[in-house]
Enzyme design. Structure first.
Site, mmCIF file in Angstrom:
data_model
loop_
_atom_site.group_PDB
_atom_site.id
_atom_site.type_symbol
_atom_site.label_atom_id
_atom_site.label_comp_id
_atom_site.label_asym_id
_atom_site.label_seq_id
_atom_site.Cartn_x
_atom_site.Cartn_y
_atom_site.Cartn_z
ATOM 1 N N CYS A 33 0.805 -1.226 0.000
ATOM 2 C CA CYS A 33 0.000 0.000 0.000
ATOM 3 C C CYS A 33 0.831 1.266 0.000
ATOM 4 C CB CYS A 33 -0.907 0.017 1.222
ATOM 5 S SG CYS A 33 0.053 -0.026 2.743
ATOM 6 N N CYS A 102 -0.939 -5.166 7.214
ATOM 7 C CA CYS A 102 -0.594 -3.880 7.847
ATOM 8 C C CYS A 102 0.208 -4.089 9.123
ATOM 9 C CB CYS A 102 -1.852 -3.098 8.185
ATOM 10 S SG CYS A 102 -3.015 -3.003 6.827
HETATM 11 FE FE1 FES Z 1 -1.236 0.287 4.330
HETATM 12 FE FE2 FES Z 1 -2.690 -0.811 6.154
HETATM 13 S S1 FES Z 1 -3.311 -0.301 4.165
HETATM 14 S S2 FES Z 1 -0.605 -0.382 6.244
#
Ligand code: FES
Length: 128
Positions: A33, A102
């Site tokens: 992400c 995450c």
């Molecule tokens: Fe990036 Fe959770 S979506 S750390």
């Protein structure tokens, strides 16, 4: 979808901030992400006396950063190295499956800060 503990640590993160004269600093990015976590540690007699974090990430990343720093504070370096993202997620009463990646950020950033600390110590011992 988030447990109460996740919400609590997200809304009131523990140990957020930075340590200016940190003994070790670690930074990790999440490839999935693009979120980033930075960890600062202060070590005395092999014990993590203080730890702070800065996380640019989602609610789960902030909550796991907060919980992970709470879990390693006051622990020895060796104990802190044993911290896993699974233990952090369990301490938060679980994470939604899509958010498990995450929690890896906190584990890796803490390990990176310890590595930085160990390398600095080695260099100091060699007089460099
Ligand atoms: Fe990036 Fe959770 S979506 S750390």
């Amino acid at each position: 979808m988030y447990s109460e503990k996740v919400m609590d640590h997200f809304m009131h993160p523990r140990n957020a901030g930075e340590i200016e004269d940190a003994d070790g600093v670690g930074e990790e990015g999440n490839l999935k992400c693009g979120d980033i976590m930075k960890v600062f540690i202060k070590v005395e007699d092999n014990i993590i006396k203080d730890i702070k974090f800065k996380t640019f990430g989602c609610a789960a990343a902030i909550a796991t950063s907060s919980m992970a720093t709470e879990l390693v504070k006051g622990k020895t370096i060796e104990e802190a190295l044993e911290l896993t993202n699974k233990a952090v997620a369990e301490a938060l009463d679980g994470l939604p499956p899509a958010k498990v990646h995450c929690s890896v950020l906190a584990e890796e950033a803490i390990h990176a800060a310890i590595k930085d600390y160990s390398e600095k110590r080695k260099k100091a011992a060699q007089g460099k």
